[in-house]
Design a protein around this motif. Sequence first.
Motif, short mmCIF file in Angstrom:
data_model
loop_
_atom_site.label_atom_id
_atom_site.label_comp_id
_atom_site.label_asym_id
_atom_site.label_seq_id
_atom_site.Cartn_x
_atom_site.Cartn_y
_atom_site.Cartn_z
N ILE A 282 0.85 -1.20 0.00
CA ILE A 282 0.00 0.00 0.00
C ILE A 282 0.88 1.25 0.00
O ILE A 282 0.68 2.16 -0.80
CB ILE A 282 -0.96 0.02 1.20
CG1 ILE A 282 -2.05 -1.05 1.01
CG2 ILE A 282 -1.59 1.39 1.38
CD1 ILE A 282 -3.01 -1.17 2.16
N GLU A 283 1.85 1.29 0.88
CA GLU A 283 2.72 2.45 0.94
C GLU A 283 3.50 2.60 -0.36
O GLU A 283 3.64 3.71 -0.87
CB GLU A 283 3.67 2.35 2.13
CG GLU A 283 2.93 2.56 3.44
CD GLU A 283 3.85 2.75 4.63
OE1 GLU A 283 5.07 2.98 4.44
OE2 GLU A 283 3.35 2.68 5.76
N TYR B 273 0.71 3.36 -3.38
CA TYR B 273 -0.15 4.54 -3.27
C TYR B 273 0.54 5.74 -2.63
O TYR B 273 -0.05 6.82 -2.56
CB TYR B 273 -1.44 4.19 -2.52
CG TYR B 273 -2.21 3.11 -3.24
CD1 TYR B 273 -2.96 3.39 -4.37
CD2 TYR B 273 -2.18 1.80 -2.79
CE1 TYR B 273 -3.65 2.40 -5.04
CE2 TYR B 273 -2.88 0.80 -3.45
CZ TYR B 273 -3.60 1.11 -4.58
OH TYR B 273 -4.28 0.11 -5.23
N ARG C 8 1.26 6.71 0.36
CA ARG C 8 0.75 7.30 1.60
C ARG C 8 1.00 6.29 2.71
O ARG C 8 0.68 5.12 2.56
CB ARG C 8 -0.74 7.57 1.46
CG ARG C 8 -1.37 8.18 2.70
CD ARG C 8 -2.84 8.41 2.52
NE ARG C 8 -3.04 9.63 1.77
CZ ARG C 8 -4.24 10.11 1.46
NH1 ARG C 8 -5.32 9.48 1.80
NH2 ARG C 8 -4.34 11.24 0.79
N GLU D 251 -1.67 6.98 7.79
CA GLU D 251 -2.57 7.99 7.22
C GLU D 251 -3.85 7.35 6.69
O GLU D 251 -4.93 7.91 6.84
CB GLU D 251 -1.88 8.78 6.11
CG GLU D 251 -0.87 9.77 6.62
CD GLU D 251 -0.26 10.60 5.51
OE1 GLU D 251 -0.89 10.75 4.43
OE2 GLU D 251 0.85 11.10 5.73
N TRP D 252 -3.72 6.19 6.05
CA TRP D 252 -4.92 5.47 5.57
C TRP D 252 -5.81 5.12 6.76
O TRP D 252 -7.02 5.28 6.71
CB TRP D 252 -4.54 4.21 4.81
CG TRP D 252 -3.93 4.45 3.47
CD1 TRP D 252 -2.62 4.24 3.11
CD2 TRP D 252 -4.58 4.97 2.31
NE1 TRP D 252 -2.45 4.60 1.81
CE2 TRP D 252 -3.63 5.04 1.28
CE3 TRP D 252 -5.89 5.37 2.04
CZ2 TRP D 252 -3.93 5.49 0.00
CZ3 TRP D 252 -6.20 5.83 0.76
CH2 TRP D 252 -5.23 5.89 -0.24
N LYS D 253 -5.19 4.64 7.84
CA LYS D 253 -5.96 4.25 9.02
C LYS D 253 -6.64 5.47 9.65
O LYS D 253 -7.77 5.39 10.11
CB LYS D 253 -5.08 3.51 10.02
CG LYS D 253 -4.72 2.13 9.54
CD LYS D 253 -3.92 1.38 10.56
CE LYS D 253 -3.71 -0.02 10.06
NZ LYS D 253 -3.66 -0.99 11.13
N LEU E 192 -12.89 4.35 -0.01
CA LEU E 192 -11.45 4.34 -0.28
C LEU E 192 -11.16 4.10 -1.75
O LEU E 192 -10.23 4.67 -2.31
CB LEU E 192 -10.75 3.28 0.58
CG LEU E 192 -10.63 3.60 2.07
CD1 LEU E 192 -10.11 2.38 2.82
CD2 LEU E 192 -9.71 4.79 2.30
N HIS F 187 -10.31 7.74 -3.13
CA HIS F 187 -8.87 7.77 -2.92
C HIS F 187 -8.09 6.84 -3.84
O HIS F 187 -6.87 6.78 -3.76
CB HIS F 187 -8.56 7.44 -1.45
CG HIS F 187 -9.12 8.44 -0.51
ND1 HIS F 187 -8.55 9.68 -0.31
CD2 HIS F 187 -10.24 8.43 0.26
CE1 HIS F 187 -9.28 10.37 0.55
NE2 HIS F 187 -10.31 9.63 0.90
N LEU G 279 -7.77 3.62 -4.00
CA LEU G 279 -7.17 2.42 -3.43
C LEU G 279 -7.83 1.20 -4.07
O LEU G 279 -9.04 1.19 -4.29
CB LEU G 279 -7.39 2.41 -1.92
CG LEU G 279 -6.48 1.55 -1.06
CD1 LEU G 279 -5.03 1.95 -1.21
CD2 LEU G 279 -6.88 1.64 0.40
N ALA H 144 -8.06 -2.00 0.02
CA ALA H 144 -9.06 -1.28 0.81
C ALA H 144 -9.76 -2.22 1.78
O ALA H 144 -9.91 -1.90 2.96
CB ALA H 144 -10.07 -0.60 -0.11
N LEU I 84 -7.31 -3.34 4.57
CA LEU I 84 -6.96 -2.25 5.46
C LEU I 84 -8.12 -1.87 6.38
O LEU I 84 -7.94 -1.64 7.57
CB LEU I 84 -6.51 -1.04 4.65
CG LEU I 84 -5.87 0.12 5.41
CD1 LEU I 84 -4.67 -0.36 6.21
CD2 LEU I 84 -5.44 1.20 4.45
#
Length: 70
Positions: A15-16, A19, A21, A25-27, A45, A49, A51, A56, A59
């Motif tokens: 994810i990092e 994407y 981020r 921050e996603w959390k 999401l 965003h 994702l 998604a 997470l």
Amino acid sequence: MTDAAKGPAAYFPSIEKKYGRPVSEWKDLIRSSLPAKHMELVTWLKTEHGLGHGHANALVAHTLAEDSGR
């Protein structure tokens, strides 16, 4: 060392990377949108965003489980 001991990024390294981020921050985004339901958060999401669905879903599930103490 377990993934849990490494911190949230260890659960979702892609994810990092994909994407750009941090997982934290996603959390925070997910938590700021509560009490929305699981699939509402996943859809949000994805659409707002960009994702991917799998990321998604995982997470959101992980964040909700963390917050419920599981």
